[in-house]
Design a protein around this motif. Structure first.
Motif, short mmCIF file in Angstrom:
data_model
loop_
_atom_site.label_atom_id
_atom_site.label_comp_id
_atom_site.label_asym_id
_atom_site.label_seq_id
_atom_site.Cartn_x
_atom_site.Cartn_y
_atom_site.Cartn_z
N GLN A 107 0.89 -1.22 -0.05
CA GLN A 107 0.01 -0.06 -0.08
C GLN A 107 0.90 1.28 -0.15
OE1 GLN A 107 -2.58 0.36 3.43
NE2 GLN A 107 -3.21 2.31 3.02
N VAL A 108 1.99 1.14 0.83
CA VAL A 108 2.72 2.36 1.07
C VAL A 108 3.66 2.45 -0.49
CG1 VAL A 108 4.83 3.42 2.15
CG2 VAL A 108 2.85 2.29 3.51
N PHE A 109 4.12 1.43 -0.84
CA PHE A 109 4.61 1.59 -2.27
C PHE A 109 3.79 2.07 -3.23
CE2 PHE A 109 8.32 -0.32 -0.20
CZ PHE A 109 9.36 -0.27 -1.15
N GLU A 110 2.59 1.58 -3.32
CA GLU A 110 1.66 2.09 -4.20
C GLU A 110 1.44 3.52 -4.60
OE1 GLU A 110 -0.20 1.10 -7.45
OE2 GLU A 110 0.15 -0.49 -6.31
N THR A 111 1.64 4.28 -3.39
CA THR A 111 1.50 5.72 -3.45
C THR A 111 2.97 6.43 -3.62
OG1 THR A 111 -0.57 5.97 -2.15
CG2 THR A 111 1.13 7.82 -2.12
N ASN A 112 4.01 5.83 -2.71
CA ASN A 112 5.20 6.62 -2.78
C ASN A 112 6.30 6.25 -3.71
OD1 ASN A 112 4.16 7.53 -0.48
ND2 ASN A 112 5.57 6.54 0.92
N ILE A 113 5.92 5.47 -4.50
CA ILE A 113 7.02 4.98 -5.53
C ILE A 113 6.24 4.71 -6.87
CG2 ILE A 113 7.47 2.65 -4.82
CD1 ILE A 113 9.63 4.79 -6.90
N PHE A 114 5.13 4.00 -6.92
CA PHE A 114 4.51 3.74 -8.07
C PHE A 114 3.92 4.69 -8.67
CE2 PHE A 114 4.56 -1.12 -6.22
CZ PHE A 114 5.92 -1.27 -6.72
N GLY A 115 3.14 5.59 -7.52
CA GLY A 115 2.50 6.76 -7.93
C GLY A 115 3.27 7.88 -8.64
N VAL A 116 4.34 7.98 -8.17
CA VAL A 116 5.31 8.81 -8.60
C VAL A 116 5.65 8.46 -10.00
CG1 VAL A 116 7.77 9.87 -8.30
CG2 VAL A 116 6.40 9.71 -6.38
N ILE A 117 5.88 7.19 -10.37
CA ILE A 117 6.38 6.76 -11.66
C ILE A 117 5.03 6.85 -12.67
CG2 ILE A 117 7.08 4.62 -12.91
CD1 ILE A 117 8.49 3.73 -10.38
N ALA A 118 3.95 6.50 -12.20
CA ALA A 118 3.06 6.66 -12.93
C ALA A 118 2.52 8.02 -13.60
CB ALA A 118 1.64 6.13 -12.44
N VAL A 119 2.69 9.20 -12.42
CA VAL A 119 2.38 10.50 -12.82
C VAL A 119 3.57 10.77 -13.68
CG1 VAL A 119 2.24 12.83 -11.67
CG2 VAL A 119 1.04 10.98 -10.60
N THR A 120 4.91 10.75 -13.40
CA THR A 120 5.99 11.23 -14.15
C THR A 120 5.86 10.74 -15.77
OG1 THR A 120 7.24 11.23 -12.42
CG2 THR A 120 8.34 11.13 -14.37
N GLN A 121 5.43 9.42 -15.66
CA GLN A 121 5.32 8.93 -17.11
C GLN A 121 4.28 9.47 -17.88
OE1 GLN A 121 5.40 4.65 -16.81
NE2 GLN A 121 7.62 4.77 -16.53
N ALA A 122 3.14 9.82 -17.00
CA ALA A 122 1.76 10.41 -17.99
C ALA A 122 2.21 11.76 -18.07
CB ALA A 122 0.45 10.16 -16.80
N PHE A 123 2.74 12.53 -17.44
CA PHE A 123 3.07 13.92 -17.43
C PHE A 123 4.31 14.21 -18.39
CE2 PHE A 123 -0.49 13.92 -14.65
CZ PHE A 123 -1.14 14.86 -15.13
N ILE A 124 5.13 13.55 -18.75
CA ILE A 124 6.58 13.74 -19.23
C ILE A 124 6.46 14.23 -20.75
CG2 ILE A 124 6.70 11.32 -20.49
CD1 ILE A 124 9.33 13.29 -18.60
N ASP A 125 5.25 14.00 -21.35
CA ASP A 125 5.27 14.88 -22.82
C ASP A 125 5.28 16.33 -22.76
OD1 ASP A 125 2.69 14.22 -21.93
OD2 ASP A 125 1.76 14.21 -23.77
N LEU A 126 4.35 16.63 -21.62
CA LEU A 126 4.08 18.21 -21.31
C LEU A 126 5.21 18.73 -20.67
CD1 LEU A 126 0.67 18.17 -19.85
CD2 LEU A 126 1.21 18.52 -22.12
N LEU A 127 5.99 18.02 -20.03
CA LEU A 127 7.19 18.60 -19.32
C LEU A 127 8.46 18.70 -20.42
CD1 LEU A 127 7.56 16.30 -16.17
CD2 LEU A 127 7.56 18.76 -16.37
N GLN A 128 8.28 17.71 -21.49
CA GLN A 128 9.23 18.03 -22.52
C GLN A 128 9.18 19.02 -23.35
OE1 GLN A 128 8.67 13.90 -23.97
NE2 GLN A 128 10.53 13.28 -23.21
N GLN A 129 8.00 19.56 -23.26
CA GLN A 129 7.77 21.04 -24.16
C GLN A 129 8.25 22.20 -23.62
OE1 GLN A 129 6.73 20.41 -27.23
NE2 GLN A 129 6.55 18.41 -26.71
N ALA A 130 8.77 22.16 -22.22
CA ALA A 130 9.39 23.25 -21.25
C ALA A 130 10.71 23.25 -21.66
CB ALA A 130 9.06 23.00 -20.04
N VAL A 131 11.05 24.86 -21.72
CA VAL A 131 12.52 25.13 -21.89
C VAL A 131 13.48 24.75 -20.88
CG1 VAL A 131 14.07 27.06 -22.23
CG2 VAL A 131 11.76 27.16 -23.24
N GLU A 132 13.08 24.90 -19.61
CA GLU A 132 13.86 24.08 -18.43
C GLU A 132 12.94 23.47 -17.71
OE1 GLU A 132 15.55 27.91 -16.65
OE2 GLU A 132 16.86 28.06 -18.31
N PRO A 133 12.55 22.16 -17.93
CA PRO A 133 11.49 21.35 -17.01
C PRO A 133 12.36 20.96 -15.92
CG PRO A 133 12.50 19.91 -19.02
CD PRO A 133 13.12 21.55 -19.18
#
Length: 245
Positions: A107-133
């Motif tokens: 349960q703790v891993f689901e939020t603290n690490i797997f959740g981070v990975i999921a969010v990062t992967q989901a939003f990486i395309d928007l971050l890649q559009q930034a000049v200094e992400p």
């Protein structure tokens, strides 16, 4: 105007981080598992005169919620300058290594690490559009494997089979992500906000929420010459500001 998404931002360090970045001129997307609580946080900030903020329903441990948040944010902006992975749970203490249930650890891993990975992967395309992400992963000094080998360390006897190990995994992911993005303008770092008095620890910490948030904000505002792939901690490394892993 630069945009930032902060997970778990409806209270405590996440909310104060939002406040400080609003004061720096950022537009803040305030991620909250409970949208009503997120809107209450937005109302509070706007009552303070900080208008450039809106709530996004985002439960980092729910893949459908993460996907829906990505769609919602993509309808509002094509660029995300900063992602702050702040959402986290402790799982409750104590957490002995021999008796803490596997279900709790998952349960703790689901939020603290797997959740981070999921969010990062989901939003990486928007971050890649930034000049200094920038990507900031909110960690803890208790995740340092090196310090946990030092009997003289003040937190040596504080162990956590779920929380500490999940944050150590988060630190490892931070290193891997920074390495993968090292040839780009990205800066990816883990930040220890310090032992802070919040609901997370029943307000037992000596540190203040504004000071803790300032450490997170500092990593979010790193310039092009800033470091990447680091574990920033003023508590554990007052001279250098960089904690051992």
């Amino acid at each position: 105007m630069k945009n930032v998404l902060i997970t778990g931002a409806n209270k405590s360090i996440g909310l104060e981080t939002a406040r400080q970045l609003l004061q720096q001129g950022y537009y803040v997307y305030l991620g909250s598992r409970d949208l009503q609580k997120g809107q209450q946080a937005v109302d509070q900030l706007q009552a303070e005169g900080l208008q450039q903020v809106e709530a996004i329903q985002l439960d980092v441990a729910d893949s459908a919620s993460v996907a829906a948040a990505r769609v919602a944010l993509g309808q509002k902006t094509s660029v995300l300058d900063v992602l702050i992975n702040n959402a986290g749970i402790s799982g409750g203490m104590p957490q002995p290594a021999l008796t803490t249930s596997v279900d709790l650890i998952k349960q703790v891993f689901e939020t603290n690490i797997f959740g981070v990975i999921a969010v990062t992967q989901a939003f990486i395309d928007l971050l890649q559009q930034a000049v200094e992400p920038r990507i900031v992963n909110v960690s803890t000094g208790l995740a340092s494997l090196t310090l946990h080998q030092d009997p003289s360390w003040r937190y040596y006897n504080i162990t956590g089979a779920a929380y500490h190990t999940s944050k150590a995994a988060l630190n490892a992911y931070t290193v891997m992500l920074a390495q993968e993005l090292r040839a780009t303008p990205f800066k990816v770092n883990a930040v220890d906000p310090g032992y802070t008095a919040t609901d997370f620890n029943h307000h037992s910490g000596p540190g203040s929420v504004p000071d803790a948030a300032a450490r997170v904000v500092k990593a979010a505002l790193l310039g092009p010459d800033g470091l990447t792939g680091q574990f920033f901690s003023d508590d554990n490394a007052p001279e250098t500001g960089i904690s051992p892993w």
